[in-house]
Motif scaffolding. Structure first.
Motif, PDB file in Angstrom:
ATOM      1  N   TRP A 143       0.665  -0.806  -0.081  1.00 32.01           N
ATOM      2  CA  TRP A 143      -0.372   0.126  -0.117  1.00 32.01           C
ATOM      3  C   TRP A 143       0.959   1.225  -0.067  1.00 32.01           C
ATOM      4  CZ3 TRP A 143       0.358   3.202   4.007  1.00 32.01           C
ATOM      5  CH2 TRP A 143      -0.843   4.459   3.875  1.00 32.01           C
ATOM      6  N   GLN A 144       2.082   1.555   0.699  1.00 30.66           N
ATOM      7  CA  GLN A 144       2.864   2.557   0.974  1.00 30.66           C
ATOM      8  C   GLN A 144       3.487   2.799  -0.520  1.00 30.66           C
ATOM      9  OE1 GLN A 144       2.801   4.455   2.801  1.00 30.66           O
ATOM     10  NE2 GLN A 144       4.913   5.420   3.110  1.00 30.66           N
ATOM     11  N   GLY A 145       3.828   1.254  -1.105  1.00 27.97           N
ATOM     12  CA  GLY A 145       4.376   1.856  -2.106  1.00 27.97           C
ATOM     13  C   GLY A 145       3.491   1.919  -3.698  1.00 27.97           C
ATOM     14  N   LEU A 146       2.708   2.057  -3.807  1.00 21.88           N
ATOM     15  CA  LEU A 146       1.532   1.959  -4.995  1.00 21.88           C
ATOM     16  C   LEU A 146       1.182   3.433  -4.154  1.00 21.88           C
ATOM     17  CD1 LEU A 146      -0.428  -0.768  -5.150  1.00 21.88           C
ATOM     18  CD2 LEU A 146       1.112   0.029  -6.357  1.00 21.88           C
ATOM     19  N   ARG A 147       0.995   4.035  -3.745  1.00 18.62           N
ATOM     20  CA  ARG A 147       0.940   5.152  -2.939  1.00 18.62           C
ATOM     21  C   ARG A 147       1.741   6.268  -3.011  1.00 18.62           C
ATOM     22  NH1 ARG A 147       1.111   8.993   1.289  1.00 18.62           N
ATOM     23  NH2 ARG A 147       2.632   7.556   2.210  1.00 18.62           N
ATOM     24  N   VAL A 148       2.631   5.944  -2.754  1.00 19.84           N
ATOM     25  CA  VAL A 148       3.989   6.906  -2.870  1.00 19.84           C
ATOM     26  C   VAL A 148       4.063   6.605  -4.547  1.00 19.84           C
ATOM     27  CG1 VAL A 148       6.601   7.025  -3.018  1.00 19.84           C
ATOM     28  CG2 VAL A 148       5.412   6.755  -1.332  1.00 19.84           C
ATOM     29  N   ARG A 149       3.673   5.714  -5.012  1.00 26.31           N
ATOM     30  CA  ARG A 149       4.363   5.910  -6.728  1.00 26.31           C
ATOM     31  C   ARG A 149       3.145   7.070  -7.041  1.00 26.31           C
ATOM     32  NH1 ARG A 149       3.853  -0.264  -9.387  1.00 26.31           N
ATOM     33  NH2 ARG A 149       3.014   0.788 -10.513  1.00 26.31           N
ATOM     34  N   ALA A 150       1.957   7.274  -7.084  1.00 27.61           N
ATOM     35  CA  ALA A 150       0.849   8.133  -7.267  1.00 27.61           C
ATOM     36  C   ALA A 150       1.010   9.041  -7.403  1.00 27.61           C
ATOM     37  CB  ALA A 150      -0.375   7.381  -6.969  1.00 27.61           C
ATOM     38  N   PHE A 151       2.113   9.486  -6.023  1.00 25.91           N
ATOM     39  CA  PHE A 151       2.945  10.717  -6.713  1.00 25.91           C
ATOM     40  C   PHE A 151       3.961  11.320  -7.401  1.00 25.91           C
ATOM     41  CE2 PHE A 151       0.992  11.181  -1.990  1.00 25.91           C
ATOM     42  CZ  PHE A 151       1.182  12.475  -1.562  1.00 25.91           C
ATOM     43  N   ASP A 152       4.561   9.915  -7.526  1.00 26.65           N
ATOM     44  CA  ASP A 152       5.800   9.983  -8.379  1.00 26.65           C
ATOM     45  C   ASP A 152       5.220  10.206  -9.908  1.00 26.65           C
ATOM     46  OD1 ASP A 152       7.475   9.350  -6.290  1.00 26.65           O
ATOM     47  OD2 ASP A 152       8.281   7.132  -7.186  1.00 26.65           O
ATOM     48  N   ASN A 153       4.858   9.269 -10.412  1.00 28.05           N
ATOM     49  CA  ASN A 153       3.211   9.579 -11.533  1.00 28.05           C
ATOM     50  C   ASN A 153       3.302  11.148 -11.452  1.00 28.05           C
ATOM     51  OD1 ASN A 153       3.932   7.048 -11.715  1.00 28.05           O
ATOM     52  ND2 ASN A 153       2.096   6.258 -10.930  1.00 28.05           N
ATOM     53  N   GLU A 154       2.580  11.823 -11.034  1.00 27.53           N
ATOM     54  CA  GLU A 154       1.637  13.327 -11.183  1.00 27.53           C
ATOM     55  C   GLU A 154       3.764  14.100 -11.044  1.00 27.53           C
ATOM     56  OE1 GLU A 154      -1.330  13.836 -11.620  1.00 27.53           O
ATOM     57  OE2 GLU A 154      -1.120  12.113 -11.949  1.00 27.53           O
ATOM     58  N   ILE A 155       4.219  14.087 -10.318  1.00 23.11           N
ATOM     59  CA  ILE A 155       5.353  14.138 -10.121  1.00 23.11           C
ATOM     60  C   ILE A 155       5.890  14.696 -11.793  1.00 23.11           C
ATOM     61  CG2 ILE A 155       7.630  15.047  -9.687  1.00 23.11           C
ATOM     62  CD1 ILE A 155       6.333  14.195  -6.702  1.00 23.11           C
ATOM     63  N   ARG A 156       6.576  13.312 -12.412  1.00 26.15           N
ATOM     64  CA  ARG A 156       6.315  13.231 -13.225  1.00 26.15           C
ATOM     65  C   ARG A 156       5.857  13.837 -14.774  1.00 26.15           C
ATOM     66  NH1 ARG A 156       7.437   8.290 -11.622  1.00 26.15           N
ATOM     67  NH2 ARG A 156       9.337   7.170 -11.133  1.00 26.15           N
ATOM     68  N   ARG A 157       4.791  13.601 -14.158  1.00 26.26           N
ATOM     69  CA  ARG A 157       3.706  14.555 -15.394  1.00 26.26           C
ATOM     70  C   ARG A 157       3.604  15.983 -15.602  1.00 26.26           C
ATOM     71  NH1 ARG A 157      -0.655  12.672 -13.605  1.00 26.26           N
ATOM     72  NH2 ARG A 157      -0.108  10.669 -15.089  1.00 26.26           N
ATOM     73  N   PHE A 158       4.654  16.091 -14.107  1.00 25.22           N
ATOM     74  CA  PHE A 158       4.784  17.912 -14.032  1.00 25.22           C
ATOM     75  C   PHE A 158       5.559  18.225 -14.555  1.00 25.22           C
ATOM     76  CE2 PHE A 158       5.779  21.913 -12.148  1.00 25.22           C
ATOM     77  CZ  PHE A 158       4.404  22.411 -12.221  1.00 25.22           C
ATOM     78  N   ILE A 159       6.960  17.766 -13.996  1.00 21.53           N
ATOM     79  CA  ILE A 159       8.065  18.276 -14.798  1.00 21.53           C
ATOM     80  C   ILE A 159       8.797  17.816 -16.036  1.00 21.53           C
ATOM     81  CG2 ILE A 159       8.850  18.166 -12.513  1.00 21.53           C
ATOM     82  CD1 ILE A 159      10.117  15.503 -13.004  1.00 21.53           C
ATOM     83  N   THR A 160       7.428  16.281 -16.935  1.00 23.67           N
ATOM     84  CA  THR A 160       7.710  16.956 -17.936  1.00 23.67           C
ATOM     85  C   THR A 160       6.954  18.229 -18.971  1.00 23.67           C
ATOM     86  OG1 THR A 160       7.432  13.876 -17.662  1.00 23.67           O
ATOM     87  CG2 THR A 160       6.739  15.324 -20.237  1.00 23.67           C
ATOM     88  N   ALA A 161       6.269  18.175 -18.137  1.00 20.35           N
ATOM     89  CA  ALA A 161       5.865  19.251 -19.234  1.00 20.35           C
ATOM     90  C   ALA A 161       6.278  21.319 -18.604  1.00 20.35           C
ATOM     91  CB  ALA A 161       4.531  20.063 -18.485  1.00 20.35           C
ATOM     92  N   HIS A 162       6.889  20.824 -17.082  1.00 21.80           N
ATOM     93  CA  HIS A 162       7.460  21.487 -16.987  1.00 21.80           C
ATOM     94  C   HIS A 162       9.046  20.909 -16.547  1.00 21.80           C
ATOM     95  CE1 HIS A 162       3.936  24.024 -17.087  1.00 21.80           C
ATOM     96  NE2 HIS A 162       3.105  23.262 -15.953  1.00 21.80           N
ATOM     97  N   PRO A 163       9.748  20.941 -17.101  1.00 22.93           N
ATOM     98  CA  PRO A 163      11.485  20.218 -16.866  1.00 22.93           C
ATOM     99  C   PRO A 163      11.910  21.113 -15.860  1.00 22.93           C
ATOM    100  CG  PRO A 163      11.087  21.373 -19.658  1.00 22.93           C
ATOM    101  CD  PRO A 163      10.072  21.732 -18.727  1.00 22.93           C
ATOM    102  N   ASP A 164      12.310  22.724 -16.082  1.00 26.09           N
ATOM    103  CA  ASP A 164      12.877  23.754 -14.680  1.00 26.09           C
ATOM    104  C   ASP A 164      12.452  23.941 -13.690  1.00 26.09           C
ATOM    105  OD1 ASP A 164      14.894  23.929 -17.157  1.00 26.09           O
ATOM    106  OD2 ASP A 164      13.542  24.114 -18.664  1.00 26.09           O
ATOM    107  N   ALA A 165      11.233  23.067 -13.550  1.00 25.25           N
ATOM    108  CA  ALA A 165      10.732  24.018 -13.095  1.00 25.25           C
ATOM    109  C   ALA A 165      11.180  23.731 -11.394  1.00 25.25           C
ATOM    110  CB  ALA A 165       9.234  23.554 -12.437  1.00 25.25           C
ATOM    111  N   THR A 166      10.413  24.366  -9.934  1.00 23.72           N
ATOM    112  CA  THR A 166      10.712  24.635  -8.437  1.00 23.72           C
ATOM    113  C   THR A 166       9.482  23.347  -7.909  1.00 23.72           C
ATOM    114  OG1 THR A 166      12.122  26.126  -8.591  1.00 23.72           O
ATOM    115  CG2 THR A 166      11.150  25.290  -6.486  1.00 23.72           C
ATOM    116  N   VAL A 167      10.226  22.203  -7.338  1.00 16.84           N
ATOM    117  CA  VAL A 167       9.079  21.640  -6.414  1.00 16.84           C
ATOM    118  C   VAL A 167       9.845  21.809  -4.984  1.00 16.84           C
ATOM    119  CG1 VAL A 167       8.487  19.235  -6.584  1.00 16.84           C
ATOM    120  CG2 VAL A 167       8.734  19.693  -8.054  1.00 16.84           C
TER     121      VAL A 167
END
Length: 282
Positions: free
Chosen positions: A53-77
């Motif tokens: 459960w913990q691993g899949l929840r973290v992967r949900a975060f990872d997926n969304e962050i990757r999606r965001f920085i694909t569109a904004h590669p130089d962004a600040t998180v």
């Protein structure tokens, strides 16, 4: 042996490491940290029944962050209350700037245990003290495992005071928050969650464009079927994306490059003053 470090940070680290060993999550740094840190992980936290459960929840975060920085590669998180999370190394595109905001003892531990690059910055401050990090002008703000440890006023105050940015956070259900206060007969007793959300509470959050992020599927019966199914049906812990109110009212096309820092700083100071006594375990 670590001392003065909230065990919640070690609990999540331990379960990420087990998820990584089981192929649920690609997180070699979590495995490395567990092997390096002198702490009785298994004795304190058991065999990791919640690792999938913990691993899949973290992967949900990872997926969304990757999606965001694909569109904004130089962004600040901005990662609020990151503890010993190793997300930067899982999603790094070689260009993103990463700012960790956490309490001084957690920041000191990160400096000791985790390497830092020129694109990373550590700020020792409460996540509620937005004036301490507002000058970073974030594109994306994450709050993983944070909001459920605050009270309702602090959650709403924090969200209202955030600068223009996209948001990514998780919340537990009201039922699970109430259940967390019950003492366990044996084993590790995690701090009780003080904020839970039902649909009415979700609708009341001071954000725009709230969207529930799907939990991905892993391999095998547990990670591939059971955890995603239970999370979809019961939604004990939901991951959500949204925009801050400041971002939604901005005239710019992207959520992190406006010039409203001064007004947001004033709001942040109000939040800080109103919630100065509120602190959480990292």
């Amino acid at each position: 042996m670590l001392s003065g470090v909230p065990e919640t940070a070690l609990w999540t680290l331990y379960h990420r490491a087990i998820a990584a060993r089981n192929g649920v999550l690609d997180d070699p740094k979590a495995i490395e940290l567990v092997e390096r840190i002198d702490h009785p992980f298994q004795e304190r936290f058991g065999d990791g029944e919640l690792a999938a459960w913990q691993g899949l929840r973290v992967r949900a975060f990872d997926n969304e962050i990757r999606r965001f920085i694909t569109a904004h590669p130089d962004a600040t998180v901005i990662a609020l209350g990151e503890g010993l999370e190793t997300q930067f190394w899982r999603v790094d595109n070689g260009r993103v700037r990463w700012v960790t905001v956490d309490l001084p003892e957690s920041v000191a531990l990160r400096r000791q245990l985790l390497p830092q690059t020129e694109r990373q910055r550590l700020i020792a401050a409460s996540a509620l003290d937005t004036a301490a990090w507002i000058d970073t002008e974030p594109g994306l703000i994450t709050a993983q495992g944070l909001l459920m440890y605050l009270d309702r006023d602090a959650v709403h105050g924090l969200l209202k005071g955030l600068p223009p940015a996209a948001l990514l956070f998780d919340l537990v259900s009201k039922r699970l928050a109430a259940h967390s206060a019950r003492p366990r007969k044996s084993g590790y007793q995690a701090p009780a969650w003080t904020f839970g959300a039902d649909q009415r509470e979700l609708d009341a959050l001071p954000v725009e464009g709230l969207r529930r992020v799907p939990i991905p599927h892993g391999r095998g019966a547990v990670a591939g079927v059971l955890v995603p199914l239970l999370n979809r049906v019961l939604n004990p812990i939901g991951v959500y994306s949204a925009r801050t109110i400041a971002a939604s009212s901005s005239s710019t096309a992207t959520p992190a490059t406006t010039s409203t820092v001064a007004s947001s700083a004033n709001a942040a100071r109000a939040v800080r003053d109103a919630t100065r006594a509120t602190r959480r375990d990292a």
